[in-house]
Design a protein around this motif. Structure first.
Motif, PDB file in Angstrom:
ATOM      1  N   GLU A  32       0.829  -1.204   0.000  1.00 47.04           N
ATOM      2  CA  GLU A  32       0.000   0.000   0.000  1.00 47.04           C
ATOM      3  C   GLU A  32       0.868   1.260   0.000  1.00 47.04           C
ATOM      4  N   ARG A  35       2.173   1.682  -3.479  1.00 46.62           N
ATOM      5  CA  ARG A  35       1.133   2.221  -4.374  1.00 46.62           C
ATOM      6  C   ARG A  35       0.993   3.726  -4.179  1.00 46.62           C
ATOM      7  N   SER A  36       1.004   4.140  -2.923  1.00 46.38           N
ATOM      8  CA  SER A  36       0.846   5.574  -2.640  1.00 46.38           C
ATOM      9  C   SER A  36       2.033   6.377  -3.164  1.00 46.38           C
ATOM     10  N   ARG A  39       1.607   6.675  -6.894  1.00 45.61           N
ATOM     11  CA  ARG A  39       0.535   7.638  -7.200  1.00 45.61           C
ATOM     12  C   ARG A  39       1.015   9.070  -7.007  1.00 45.61           C
ATOM     13  N   GLN A 278      -0.288  15.348  -2.195  1.00 47.01           N
ATOM     14  CA  GLN A 278      -0.448  14.030  -1.561  1.00 47.01           C
ATOM     15  C   GLN A 278       0.521  13.811  -0.390  1.00 47.01           C
ATOM     16  N   ARG A 281      -1.049  13.036   3.132  1.00 46.26           N
ATOM     17  CA  ARG A 281      -1.740  11.741   3.150  1.00 46.26           C
ATOM     18  C   ARG A 281      -0.723  10.590   3.270  1.00 46.26           C
ATOM     19  N   VAL A 282       0.331  10.662   2.469  1.00 45.18           N
ATOM     20  CA  VAL A 282       1.307   9.571   2.492  1.00 45.18           C
ATOM     21  C   VAL A 282       2.080   9.584   3.823  1.00 45.18           C
ATOM     22  N   LEU A 285      -0.094   7.881   6.302  1.00 43.95           N
ATOM     23  CA  LEU A 285      -0.153   6.434   6.040  1.00 43.95           C
ATOM     24  C   LEU A 285       1.078   5.748   6.640  1.00 43.95           C
ATOM     25  N   GLY A 358      -7.551   8.916  -3.725  1.00 43.68           N
ATOM     26  CA  GLY A 358      -6.569   7.931  -4.178  1.00 43.68           C
ATOM     27  C   GLY A 358      -6.855   6.507  -3.725  1.00 43.68           C
ATOM     28  N   HIS A 359      -8.066   6.242  -3.157  1.00 41.82           N
ATOM     29  CA  HIS A 359      -8.383   4.879  -2.739  1.00 41.82           C
ATOM     30  C   HIS A 359      -9.393   4.265  -3.695  1.00 41.82           C
ATOM     31  N   GLU A 389      -9.614   9.183   6.003  1.00 44.14           N
ATOM     32  CA  GLU A 389      -8.281   8.570   5.935  1.00 44.14           C
ATOM     33  C   GLU A 389      -8.068   7.671   7.158  1.00 44.14           C
TER      34      GLU A 389
END
Ligand code: KIV
Ligand code: ZN
Length: 546
Positions: A32, A35-36, A39, A278, A281-282, A285, A358-359, A389
């Motif tokens: 995951e 992937r982030s 992206r 982003q 967000r990352v 995560l 982004g999901h 999130e």
């Protein structure tokens, strides 16, 4: 040597970053994160150290297959290069190649130390042997893969004249990227500038086909400054991690380098491919998965990075945003888009909001997300992206449930002893119930969980914060636990393996439920690691990678 105005961002969160104590991630979490990163526009993802363990190899292989290739039926939408680290020996290089070969753009990254200290005390090799090993192993890697990166470990403390020779041999043997690590975070920006400048000017065979890269550690708090100095000297690849996690004091943080280049564009005149909206967000995560909390005053992604407390500052901000803000919060993703959802809001709105964030969830996942969302919407009027999130992280990006929290009842306050009754579903599908008293509601809850799970561990860190403002905010808890019970009869190696650190994350409007979820997630990781083995990097191999 290639001097363009584009700086490639090489992210090593999943390799160097994962070497921070307690940053261990499951392979689903690694996937995951990869992937982030893709992206967000990262150019190269260092997905791990395949020789560390079969689990590590498999985790890198999955990332190579799933993130290193365009989705079926879609054209090559600029997938990232996927690389795996290898010591300069055939076995490591073979394993790295096995792990990455199915990526559309694979790269082998091999390294060997070049400082006197490392050659003498760690490698027990002399200068000639190091030169020969580098040229043989880079050449060997080139027989497998057209894209090979070489790093002279501890370059920051290596003799520059010796570096020119080693790097010249690496070029002759086919290396296409030369990465210069300040492995122990020792150099100053002036020194690092001169080192990179000297390498570019004096390395035999340097040409525009070679990318010079920088990789700095933060032991003196200079990693970002050194990286930027190296870029000013002509490096066009920066090796970085999300939130700057990594060995000891960590690596250079991706968000700091990217935002420095963007915000001070007139100074650097350089671009990256990162979609900066982003970043937050990352960052969240990675923090959730690793349990490593981002300090509130951390540049770019810390909770206070855009908070203004002093009266004079607040007054200035009200008059004009630029008085005290050099970046717009929304440029790093602090835009808190609100989605007002009531009882009648539908799945479609949720699906499109999540997609914009982004999901992309399949139908089953969307059902689960929608159920959690409705539950939240019943108790909270306005749901922000940050709330979503947290719910997504809580629902989907957690380790497999070995134990699952089915129920929790707590009584606390000033009258009587705090008591918690916990109901867990166990691996045998049986339901276990236990009640415990403690010094507070979290202590009582954790004691009840311990009594059911019986997995010795020590709580190293407990952090709680409100995701948004307001009394109805979601509470987010991260914990770090250390496995083991300090059994002094264990042999040293076993104790090292046994005493690793695991992070857990939980989110709920009830902070005791969030606390219980975070603790259970960390314990589940520990159990999975001990029963199935989880990527063990530094401890199993007796090798510390910087
Ligand atoms: O810091 C370092 O030297 C490293 C190398 C293995 C690139 O991480
Ligand atoms: Zn490193």
């Amino acid at each position: 040597m290639s001097i363009t105005n584009y700086v490639k961002i090489f992210d090593t969160t999943l390799r160097d970053g994962e070497q921070s104590p307690g940053a261990t991630m499951t392979s689903a979490e690694k996937l995951e994160v990869a992937r982030s990163l893709a992206r967000m526009g990262v150019d190269i993802i260092e997905a791990g150290f395949p020789a560390a363990s079969p689990d590590d190899l498999e985790a890198v292989r999955r990332i190579a297959v799933e993130v290193g290739n365009p989705p079926k039926g879609e054209p090559d939408a600029g997938v990232p290069v996927i690389t795996g680290l290898a010591r300069a020996n055939k076995s490591d290089i073979d394993k790295a190649w096995e792990a990455i070969q199915d990526a559309q753009k694979p790269r082998i990254h091999t390294f060997l130390a070049t400082s006197e200290i490392h050659m003498k005390h760690k490698l027990k090799m002399d200068a000639e042997e190091v030169i020969q090993r580098v040229s043989e192993m880079v050449a060997y890697a080139r027989t497998l893969c057209a894209d090979v990166e070489f790093s002279p470990e501890d370059a920051g403390r290596s003799d520059p004249e010796f570096l020119y020779v080693v790097l010249g041999e690496a070029i002759k043997s086919g290396a296409t990227t030369l990465n210069i690590p300040d492995t122990v975070g020792y150099t100053t920006p002036d020194e690092f500038y001169k080192l990179i400048d000297g390498i570019i000017k004096n390395t035999p065979g340097m040409s525009e086909n070679i990318t010079v890269s920088v990789h700095c550690h933060d032991d003196l708090g200079l990693a970002t400054a050194n990286t930027l100095a190296g870029i000013r000297a002509g490096a066009r690849q920066a090796e970085v991690t999300i939130n700057g996690i990594g060995e000891r004091a960590g690596n250079t943080s991706l968000e700091e380098v990217v935002m420095a280049l963007k915000t001070r564009h007139p100074v650097f005149g350089l671009e990256t491919g990162i979609e900066t909206k982003q970043l937050l967000r990352v960052s969240r995560l990675v923090s959730n998965y690793t349990g490593i909390v981002v300090q509130p005053n951390k540049a770019i992604v810390g909770a206070n990075a855009f908070a203004h407390e002093a009266g004079i500052h607040q007054d200035g901000m009200l008059k004009h945003q630029t008085t005290y803000e050099i970046m717009r919060p929304e440029d790093v993703g602090v835009n808190q888009t609100t989605l007002v959802m009531g009882k009648h809001s539908g799945r479609h709105a949720l699906r499109s909001r999540l997609a914009a964030m982004g999901h992309s969830l399949d139908e089953g996942e969307l059902d689960k997300a929608f159920a959690r969302f409705k539950e939240l919407a019943d108790r909270k009027k306005v749901i922000t992206d940050a709330d979503l999130e947290a719910v997504i992280a809580d629902e989907f990006y957690r380790p497999r449930d070995v134990y699952y929290l089915e129920g929790l009842q707590v009584s606390c306050g000033t009258l009587g002893l705090p008591t918690a009754t916990v109901r867990l579903r166990g691996p045998d599908r049986a339901v276990h119930v236990h009640a415990s008293m403690g010094s507070g509601p979290v202590d009582a809850t954790y004691k009840a969980i311990d009594a059911i799970v019986k997995m010795p561990n020590k709580l190293l860190e407990f952090n709680i914060h409100a995701i948004t403002e307001g009394i109805d905010a979601l509470g987010e808890v991260t914990v770090r636990i250390q496995s083991g019970n300090g059994d002094s009869t264990m042999d040293a190696q076993k104790e090292i393996e046994f005493s690793r650190v695991y992070g857990g994350h939980g989110a709920d409007m009830d902070i005791i439920v969030a606390s219980a979820r975070a603790y259970i997630n960390a314990i589940n990781k520990l159990i999975i690691a001990q029963t199935e083995g989880l990527q063990v990097v530094q401890n199993n191999f007796g090798v510390m990678l910087g």
